[in-house]
Design an enzyme around this catalytic site. Structure first.
Site, mmCIF file in Angstrom:
data_model
loop_
_atom_site.group_PDB
_atom_site.id
_atom_site.type_symbol
_atom_site.label_atom_id
_atom_site.label_comp_id
_atom_site.label_asym_id
_atom_site.label_seq_id
_atom_site.Cartn_x
_atom_site.Cartn_y
_atom_site.Cartn_z
ATOM 1 C CB SER A 193 5.286 64.541 54.114
ATOM 2 O OG SER A 193 6.602 65.067 54.227
ATOM 3 N N GLY A 194 6.013 61.722 54.660
ATOM 4 C CA GLY A 194 7.071 60.727 54.627
ATOM 5 C C GLY A 194 7.183 59.843 55.849
ATOM 6 C CB SER A 241 20.788 59.157 56.704
ATOM 7 O OG SER A 241 21.145 58.839 55.365
ATOM 8 C CE1 TYR A 280 20.208 64.496 55.261
ATOM 9 C CE2 TYR A 280 21.552 62.711 54.392
ATOM 10 C CZ TYR A 280 20.404 63.148 55.030
ATOM 11 O OH TYR A 280 19.455 62.229 55.438
#
Length: 281
Positions: free
Chosen positions: A13-14, A140, A153
């Site tokens: 996904s994504g 990220s 994270y």
């Protein structure tokens, strides 16, 4: 000549799904891997819709299982004879703060987001050396800027960024290009997969409840207002596969560039501390 081969993790996904389809559209054979291949229907439909189903090959790979990683890479080499690029995309979100979670909770986040990247990269590097290929890792903006209630994270993503920054000049001596790609907010299942029940989390947060409530509300608003599409984020990743001289660090949007830029220009940390403190009130 046959199409160059790219192995991509986390493609159910994504962003990962969009990377696999985008790479195939750019002429790559996309070996699209995922932990559970029964979740490949969306990827297959997307590839078929743009006429690249013949270039998308689904394989099982669990990044936290070294045997699974080795078996997948070996199968790719046996079938295609080479590996020209790896895109480390698999990852898992996590919301929590130190006083209210265990070290094992944080360790589990590190296993997926950091050690999973290492397992795949280590298995692939001999073959990337042979092809003078590319090692691309989706990190990220949270790998550059520490964000409230994302301690585990961000720790994992910071670790990936540091590891790849240190590896890049070493890998370059043997012909392998290393790049990290830093998305900001992306409208994908990644957010849903964090699995936070807002009301329950706030109710259990004790002294941190006001800050957590503010953070969750701010984050929901940010994703609703400014989240980038998976396809747009993936386009930046695919570009690193075709750029003759890709940058070591790439952001996927103007918003991500501005956010990362604020950190990299913030020598004493006060500017970033002011920004992130404002998310908690």
């Amino acid at each position: 000549m046959s199409a160059p081969t790219a192995l991509i993790t986390g493609t159910s996904s994504g962003i990962g799904l969009a990377i696999a389809v985008g790479a195939a559209r750019a002429g790559w054979r996309a070996v699209a891997t995922m932990r559970d291949v029964s979740r490949s229907d969306a990827l297959r439909r997307a590839a078929d819709a743009v006429g690249v189903a013949d270039l998308v090959e689904v394989r099982r790979l669990d990044v936290v299982d070294p045997a699974s990683v080795s078996a997948c890479v070996a199968a790719v080499i046996a079938e295609h004879g080479r590996l020209d690029a790896v895109v480390n995309n698999a990852g898992a979100g996590h919301v929590g703060t130190l006083e209210q979670e265990t070290v094992d909770d944080v360790r589990a986040v590190m296993e997926v987001n950091f050690f999973g990247v290492l397992h795949v990269s280590r298995a692939a590097l001999p073959h990337l050396r042979a092809s003078r290929g590319r090692l691309v890792t989706v990190t990220s903006v949270g790998g550059v800027v520490g964000q409230p209630f994302n301690e585990g994270y961000c720790a994992a993503k910071f670790a990936v960024e540091g590891f790849m920054e240190a590896l890049a000049p070493v890998a370059a001596t043997v012909g392998v290009t290393v790049t990290v790609v830093e998305p900001g907010a992306v409208a994908s299942e990644f957010v849903a997969n964090v699995g936070v029940d807002r009301d329950a989390a706030v109710a259990q947060a004790g002294v941190y409840a006001p800050a957590l409530r503010a953070y969750l509300d701010r984050t929901a608003g940010a994703f609703a207002a400014a989240a980038q599409s998976p396809a747009d984020a993936a386009a930046a990743v695919v570009a690193t596969l075709t750029d003759p001289e890709p940058a070591p660090r790439v952001q996927t949007s103007t918003t991500a560039r501005q956010f990362v830029g604020a950190k990299l220009a913030d020598l004493d940390g006060r500017a970033v501390a002011t920004i992130t403190a404002g998310w908690l009130v």
